[in-house]
Design a protein around this motif. Structure first.
Motif, PDB file in Angstrom:
ATOM      1  N   ALA A  13      25.910-102.695 -52.853  1.00  0.00           N
ATOM      2  CA  ALA A  13      25.484-102.994 -51.397  1.00  0.00           C
ATOM      3  C   ALA A  13      25.179-104.521 -50.943  1.00  0.00           C
ATOM      4  O   ALA A  13      24.500-105.140 -51.708  1.00  0.00           O
ATOM      5  CB  ALA A  13      24.572-101.687 -51.478  1.00  0.00           C
ATOM      6  N   HIS A  14      24.720-104.192 -49.346  1.00  0.00           N
ATOM      7  CA  HIS A  14      23.974-105.718 -49.485  1.00  0.00           C
ATOM      8  C   HIS A  14      22.423-105.420 -49.466  1.00  0.00           C
ATOM      9  O   HIS A  14      22.064-104.021 -49.151  1.00  0.00           O
ATOM     10  CB  HIS A  14      24.545-105.718 -47.997  1.00  0.00           C
ATOM     11  N   ILE A  15      21.790-106.325 -49.521  1.00  0.00           N
ATOM     12  CA  ILE A  15      20.198-105.853 -49.765  1.00  0.00           C
ATOM     13  C   ILE A  15      19.521-105.255 -48.887  1.00  0.00           C
ATOM     14  O   ILE A  15      20.169-105.064 -47.397  1.00  0.00           O
ATOM     15  CB  ILE A  15      19.331-107.099 -49.412  1.00  0.00           C
ATOM     16  N   ASP A  16      18.841-103.725 -48.779  1.00  0.00           N
ATOM     17  CA  ASP A  16      18.096-103.451 -48.303  1.00  0.00           C
ATOM     18  C   ASP A  16      18.952-102.314 -47.806  1.00  0.00           C
ATOM     19  O   ASP A  16      18.401-101.190 -46.800  1.00  0.00           O
ATOM     20  CB  ASP A  16      17.473-103.973 -46.898  1.00  0.00           C
ATOM     21  N   HIS A  17      20.182-101.315 -48.259  1.00  0.00           N
ATOM     22  CA  HIS A  17      21.554-101.113 -47.263  1.00  0.00           C
ATOM     23  C   HIS A  17      20.830 -99.435 -48.323  1.00  0.00           C
ATOM     24  O   HIS A  17      21.507 -98.512 -47.772  1.00  0.00           O
ATOM     25  CB  HIS A  17      22.748-100.631 -47.523  1.00  0.00           C
ATOM     26  N   GLY A  18      20.391 -99.447 -48.848  1.00  0.00           N
ATOM     27  CA  GLY A  18      19.811 -98.081 -49.948  1.00  0.00           C
ATOM     28  C   GLY A  18      19.873 -97.956 -51.523  1.00  0.00           C
ATOM     29  O   GLY A  18      19.860 -96.946 -51.550  1.00  0.00           O
ATOM     30  N   LYS A  19      20.522 -99.359 -52.266  1.00  0.00           N
ATOM     31  CA  LYS A  19      20.845 -98.809 -52.561  1.00  0.00           C
ATOM     32  C   LYS A  19      20.165 -97.601 -53.892  1.00  0.00           C
ATOM     33  O   LYS A  19      20.178 -96.844 -54.712  1.00  0.00           O
ATOM     34  CB  LYS A  19      21.509-100.312 -53.931  1.00  0.00           C
ATOM     35  N   LEU A  43      14.573 -97.440 -61.077  1.00  0.00           N
ATOM     36  CA  LEU A  43      15.987 -98.317 -61.874  1.00  0.00           C
ATOM     37  C   LEU A  43      14.887-100.199 -61.640  1.00  0.00           C
ATOM     38  O   LEU A  43      15.850-100.742 -62.388  1.00  0.00           O
ATOM     39  CB  LEU A  43      17.313 -98.707 -61.655  1.00  0.00           C
ATOM     40  N   ASP A  44      14.336 -99.988 -60.490  1.00  0.00           N
ATOM     41  CA  ASP A  44      14.129-101.687 -60.339  1.00  0.00           C
ATOM     42  C   ASP A  44      12.322-101.559 -61.673  1.00  0.00           C
ATOM     43  O   ASP A  44      11.391-101.487 -60.727  1.00  0.00           O
ATOM     44  CB  ASP A  44      13.497-101.871 -58.785  1.00  0.00           C
ATOM     45  N   ALA A  45      12.846-101.779 -62.493  1.00  0.00           N
ATOM     46  CA  ALA A  45      11.210-102.109 -63.351  1.00  0.00           C
ATOM     47  C   ALA A  45      10.158-102.690 -62.975  1.00  0.00           C
ATOM     48  O   ALA A  45       9.332-102.679 -63.527  1.00  0.00           O
ATOM     49  CB  ALA A  45      11.728-101.572 -65.251  1.00  0.00           C
ATOM     50  N   ARG A  52       9.514-107.717 -54.616  1.00  0.00           N
ATOM     51  CA  ARG A  52      10.127-108.111 -53.354  1.00  0.00           C
ATOM     52  C   ARG A  52      11.172-107.001 -53.348  1.00  0.00           C
ATOM     53  O   ARG A  52      11.827-107.235 -51.745  1.00  0.00           O
ATOM     54  CB  ARG A  52      11.081-109.682 -53.955  1.00  0.00           C
ATOM     55  N   GLY A  53      11.050-105.733 -53.318  1.00  0.00           N
ATOM     56  CA  GLY A  53      12.306-105.311 -53.123  1.00  0.00           C
ATOM     57  C   GLY A  53      13.668-105.820 -53.171  1.00  0.00           C
ATOM     58  O   GLY A  53      14.463-105.511 -53.137  1.00  0.00           O
ATOM     59  N   ILE A  54      14.053-106.575 -54.951  1.00  0.00           N
ATOM     60  CA  ILE A  54      15.393-106.468 -54.962  1.00  0.00           C
ATOM     61  C   ILE A  54      15.692-106.290 -56.466  1.00  0.00           C
ATOM     62  O   ILE A  54      14.335-106.450 -56.680  1.00  0.00           O
ATOM     63  CB  ILE A  54      15.026-108.298 -54.905  1.00  0.00           C
ATOM     64  N   THR A  55      16.464-106.425 -56.353  1.00  0.00           N
ATOM     65  CA  THR A  55      17.675-106.249 -57.801  1.00  0.00           C
ATOM     66  C   THR A  55      16.964-107.383 -59.041  1.00  0.00           C
ATOM     67  O   THR A  55      17.956-108.068 -58.195  1.00  0.00           O
ATOM     68  CB  THR A  55      18.409-104.847 -58.122  1.00  0.00           C
ATOM     69  N   ASP A 136      20.592 -90.776 -40.840  1.00  0.00           N
ATOM     70  CA  ASP A 136      19.539 -90.257 -40.067  1.00  0.00           C
ATOM     71  C   ASP A 136      19.067 -90.543 -39.001  1.00  0.00           C
ATOM     72  O   ASP A 136      18.054 -91.021 -38.678  1.00  0.00           O
ATOM     73  CB  ASP A 136      18.675 -89.780 -41.530  1.00  0.00           C
ATOM     74  N   LEU A 137      19.599 -91.967 -39.265  1.00  0.00           N
ATOM     75  CA  LEU A 137      19.425 -92.744 -38.153  1.00  0.00           C
ATOM     76  C   LEU A 137      19.199 -93.077 -37.123  1.00  0.00           C
ATOM     77  O   LEU A 137      20.662 -92.303 -36.707  1.00  0.00           O
ATOM     78  CB  LEU A 137      18.898 -94.726 -38.854  1.00  0.00           C
ATOM     79  N   PRO A 138      18.716 -93.222 -35.900  1.00  0.00           N
ATOM     80  CA  PRO A 138      19.032 -92.642 -34.810  1.00  0.00           C
ATOM     81  C   PRO A 138      20.158 -93.699 -34.618  1.00  0.00           C
ATOM     82  O   PRO A 138      20.878 -93.141 -33.468  1.00  0.00           O
ATOM     83  CB  PRO A 138      17.780 -92.300 -33.323  1.00  0.00           C
TER      84      PRO A 138
HETATM   85  P1  GTP Z   1      17.458-104.172 -53.071  1.00  0.00           P
HETATM   86  O1  GTP Z   1      17.251-102.613 -54.018  1.00  0.00           O
HETATM   87  O2  GTP Z   1      16.658-104.981 -52.041  1.00  0.00           O
HETATM   88  O3  GTP Z   1      19.533-104.420 -53.067  1.00  0.00           O
HETATM   89  O4  GTP Z   1      17.486-102.862 -51.462  1.00  0.00           O
HETATM   90  P2  GTP Z   1      19.034-101.154 -51.423  1.00  0.00           P
HETATM   91  O5  GTP Z   1      19.534-101.787 -51.131  1.00  0.00           O
HETATM   92  O6  GTP Z   1      18.108-101.078 -53.098  1.00  0.00           O
HETATM   93  O7  GTP Z   1      17.544-100.952 -51.098  1.00  0.00           O
HETATM   94  P3  GTP Z   1      16.411 -99.711 -50.836  1.00  0.00           P
HETATM   95  O8  GTP Z   1      17.058 -98.105 -51.417  1.00  0.00           O
HETATM   96  O9  GTP Z   1      15.035-100.753 -51.374  1.00  0.00           O
HETATM   97  O10 GTP Z   1      16.415 -99.075 -49.832  1.00  0.00           O
HETATM   98  C1  GTP Z   1      15.785-100.113 -48.312  1.00  0.00           C
HETATM   99  C2  GTP Z   1      14.768 -99.033 -47.351  1.00  0.00           C
HETATM  100  O11 GTP Z   1      15.859 -98.358 -46.668  1.00  0.00           O
HETATM  101  C3  GTP Z   1      13.792 -99.116 -48.173  1.00  0.00           C
HETATM  102  O12 GTP Z   1      12.923 -99.247 -47.054  1.00  0.00           O
HETATM  103  C4  GTP Z   1      14.555 -97.360 -47.950  1.00  0.00           C
HETATM  104  O13 GTP Z   1      13.654 -96.418 -47.666  1.00  0.00           O
HETATM  105  C5  GTP Z   1      15.133 -97.321 -46.749  1.00  0.00           C
HETATM  106  N1  GTP Z   1      16.357 -96.798 -47.176  1.00  0.00           N
HETATM  107  C6  GTP Z   1      17.341 -96.218 -48.077  1.00  0.00           C
HETATM  108  N2  GTP Z   1      18.398 -94.832 -47.888  1.00  0.00           N
HETATM  109  C7  GTP Z   1      18.007 -94.431 -46.243  1.00  0.00           C
HETATM  110  C8  GTP Z   1      17.905 -93.505 -45.505  1.00  0.00           C
HETATM  111  O14 GTP Z   1      19.260 -93.108 -45.883  1.00  0.00           O
HETATM  112  N3  GTP Z   1      17.676 -93.232 -44.575  1.00  0.00           N
HETATM  113  C9  GTP Z   1      16.563 -93.831 -43.848  1.00  0.00           C
HETATM  114  N4  GTP Z   1      16.178 -93.839 -42.589  1.00  0.00           N
HETATM  115  N5  GTP Z   1      16.553 -95.180 -44.915  1.00  0.00           N
HETATM  116  C10 GTP Z   1      16.728 -95.128 -45.994  1.00  0.00           C
END
Ligand code: GTP
Length: 598
Positions: A13-19, A43-45, A52-55, A136-138
């Motif tokens: 996934a791209h960063i922050d897409h919810g991995k 998993l992010d120990a 930093r919210g990164i893996t 779930d996002l609008p």
């Molecule tokens: P990295 O570890 O930085 O690569 O990011 P990631 O891809 O693991 O993303 P992460 O799971 O940390 O999610 C990023 C943000 O999106 C967090 O604030 C989550 O709470 C939010 N998020 C993840 N999944 C969902 C979802 O299904 N719906 C909504 N609304 N938010 C989500």
């Protein structure tokens, strides 16, 4: 047969897409981790990762899943780092899988790292299961994203899963798709052992823990093993699996993902990408694709307090145990004294190491501006590699200089094409290609000198595109450029730690920017300090730091004591990272100012 019910997959996934959030849902749903024990993002120990919210380091977990067909399956979920600095680690962890969940944010769509990771997954022939997350996002637009995945990546999206990792929608469906679509591991238990190391980690109690995927054969405690690339031999002290905490097992067999310990003292002896085999019945050849991770970015690292030099060396040695891509060697700077030249995979890697030294070892650092590796062709035919600008030979001796270039993908909405191209142009980029991702978004491809992007390229991109740009790059190789060394003189004395390699056409402009910035950053001293930039013996820019005139406290008009104290504290804070260079006190930021662009 057990092997037929193993499924090995990664989440890309791209960063922050919810991995991480999705990984948590999967761990929960398969009861691998109870809800109560589930820390946010298990998993992010590492602490730093969480902040930093990164893996950073990939990890893996074994899950048991009771499928709709009534059978129990063993899943191995392999986490991958999302950042370009660690793309080799991503590649190795994908090599340990047969399938990948491709997570795309339902409101963002495909971003630069989505694409980069998909290409890696396709290179490894993985079955890719698209998952559109955050429905779930609008602002979610799953149909548009589906089309984007089809158009840009060319994947069949008829079986795309719509999910929300936040509320758990789609988790069950994802698990069923893994069972049905990800192939079981191939390989033969009776063949000689081939185990791919896709990560390794130093543990002070057990030594190195090698994360492995068994490709052929089996491995047990007590067996003699050989690392096929490093040719080091060890005796296995433990094998096991991650649930997700490490748990001992009798043996690991074809298709399994788990760990091996063997009193290995240094991660350099069990490198990511190496193949483990039996010493007495070795496999005919190592698994393909091994590549030693080479540092790309170097900088000088010095203790603020010279007495902490040995402490710094100990810290680096410790960190190196766990990080075979970190390199360092002792270095002496006339300006900064005794320290180390350190090599990193990229800027993020550099920041992480610096932060860990400061935080975990309590050593305050002065770091010099990062540099790439230059190939320098001398007149006498010799070719040398330079990663410290102050080591650049005299211009008269140099015939040509080559620098590393990258191919960069920048994805942005249409409206920002102009600003992105301006930035790339200013960074000496060579335009290559531009393609529409959909009606609104574009992928712009540039060849760029690595040195121009190591510092603030990404920040500039972000701030000029209101955060919409995503960016990824791969190293292309070396190209000749008109590069020269520029020296900086403070109070008439050359400061080696401030030397920088610049493009000749930009030298005047850069020189001017740097001396102005230094004037701003270096506090006034008791005397006037000239700041000069020179190439060879020729001064090309100059400014002057005026002598101190009045005490800073006089600004407070007497009265308010707390305000006075605050000001003093602030001054002290600012002074902490100071280094005396000759007679001039220079703050940490000054050493970074040589990267100043405007
Ligand atoms: P990295 O570890 O930085 O690569 O990011 P990631 O891809 O693991 O993303 P992460 O799971 O940390 O999610 C990023 C943000 O999106 C967090 O604030 C989550 O709470 C939010 N998020 C993840 N999944 C969902 C979802 O299904 N719906 C909504 N609304 N938010 C989500």
């Amino acid at each position: 047969q057990r092997q037929e019910r193993i499924r090995n997959f990664a989440i890309i996934a791209h960063i922050d897409h919810g991995k991480s959030t999705l990984a948590d849902r999967i761990l929960e749903h398969t009861k691998t981790v109870s809800e109560r024990d589930l820390q946010e993002q298990t998993l992010d120990a590492m602490d730093l990762e969480r902040e930093r919210g990164i893996t950073i380091k990939l990890n893996s977990a074994q899950l048991k899943y009771e499928a709709a067909d009534g059978e129990e399956y063993t899943f191995h979920l392999i986490d991958t780092p999302g950042h370009v600095d660690f793309s080799y680690e991503v590649s190795r962890s994908l090599a340990a899988c047969e399938g990948a969940l491709l997570i795309v944010d339902a409101s963002q769509g495909i971003e630069a790292q989505t694409l980069a990771n998909v290409f890696l997954a396709l290179e490894h022939d993985l079955e890719i299961i698209p998952v559109i997350n955050k429905i779930d996002l609008p602002s979610a637009e799953p149909e548009r994203i589906k089309k984007e995945i089809e158009d840009v990546i060319g994947l069949d999206t008829s079986e795309t899963i719509l999910a929300s990792a936040k509320d758990g929608t789609g988790t069950e469906e994802i698990l069923e798709h893994i069972v049905k679509r990800v192939p079981a591991p191939q390989g033969n238990v009776n063949e000689p052992l081939e185990a791919l190391i896709f990560d390794s980690l130093y543990d002070s109690y057990r030594g190195v823990i090698a994360y492995v995927r068994i490709v052929q054969g089996t491995i047990k405690k007590g067996e003699k093993i050989r690392m096929m690339q490093t040719e080091k031999e060890f005796e296995v002290s433990e094998v096991g699996v991650f649930k997700p905490n490490p748990v001992s097992a009798d043996e690991l067999s074809v298709g399994d993902v788990g760990f091996i310990t063997a009193s290995i003292k240094n991660v350099g002896d069990s490198r990511v990408g190496d193949t483990v085999t039996h010493a007495n019945a070795p496999a005919p050849a190592p698994l393909p694709g091994y590549q030693r991770m080479k540092p790309m970015v170097f900088c000088g690292v010095y203790p603020v307090d010279p007495n902490q030099y040995t402490g710094l060396r100990d810290a680096l040695e410790r960190l190196e145990l766990n990080d075979s891509s970190l390199e360092f060697e002792a270095e002496v700077s006339q300006a900064l004294g005794f320290g180390f030249r350190c090599g990193f995979l990229g800027l993020l890697h550099m920041e992480i190491i610096q932060e860990r030294i400061e935080r975990e070892y309590g050593i305050e650092l002065i770091t010099t501006a990062p540099s790439v590796i230059y190939n320098v062709y001398l007149n006498d035919g010799e070719v040398i590699e330079i990663h410290n600008p102050s080591n650049m030979p005299d211009q008269q001796q140099v015939m040509a200089v080559e620098e590393p270039f990258v191919k960069a993908n920048v994805m942005v909405p249409n409206d920002f094409v102009g600003p992105v191209m301006e930035i790339c142009q200013a960074k000496r980029g060579e335009f290559q290609d531009m393609k529409y991702l959909d009606e609104n978004r574009v992928n712009i491809v540039y060849d760029l000198p690595l040195t121009e992007i190591v510092y603030d390229f990404f920040d500039q991109l972000k701030s000029n595109t209101r955060g919409y740009a995503s960016f990824d790059y791969e190293l292309m190789g070396y190209k000749e450029s008109k590069l020269v060394k520029m020296d900086i003189l403070l109070n008439g004395e050359q400061v080696d730690a401030l030397s920088v390699i610049v493009h000749r056409d930009m030298a005047y402009y850069r020189g001017k920017a740097i001396v102005e910035k230094l004037k701003e950053l270096i506090p006034r001293q008791q005397f006037e300090v000239p700041v000069q930039a020179s190439i060879g013996n020729k001064v090309i820019a100059r400014s002057t730091i005026k002598a101190i005139r009045k005490n800073v406290l006089s600004k407070c008009y007497g009265g308010d004591v707390s305000r006075k104290r605050k000001l003093l504290e602030k001054q002290k804070e600012g002074k902490r990272r100071m280094k005396n260079v000759g007679k001039v006190e220079v703050p940490q930021e000054a050493f970074m100012s040589v990267l100043q662009m405007d």
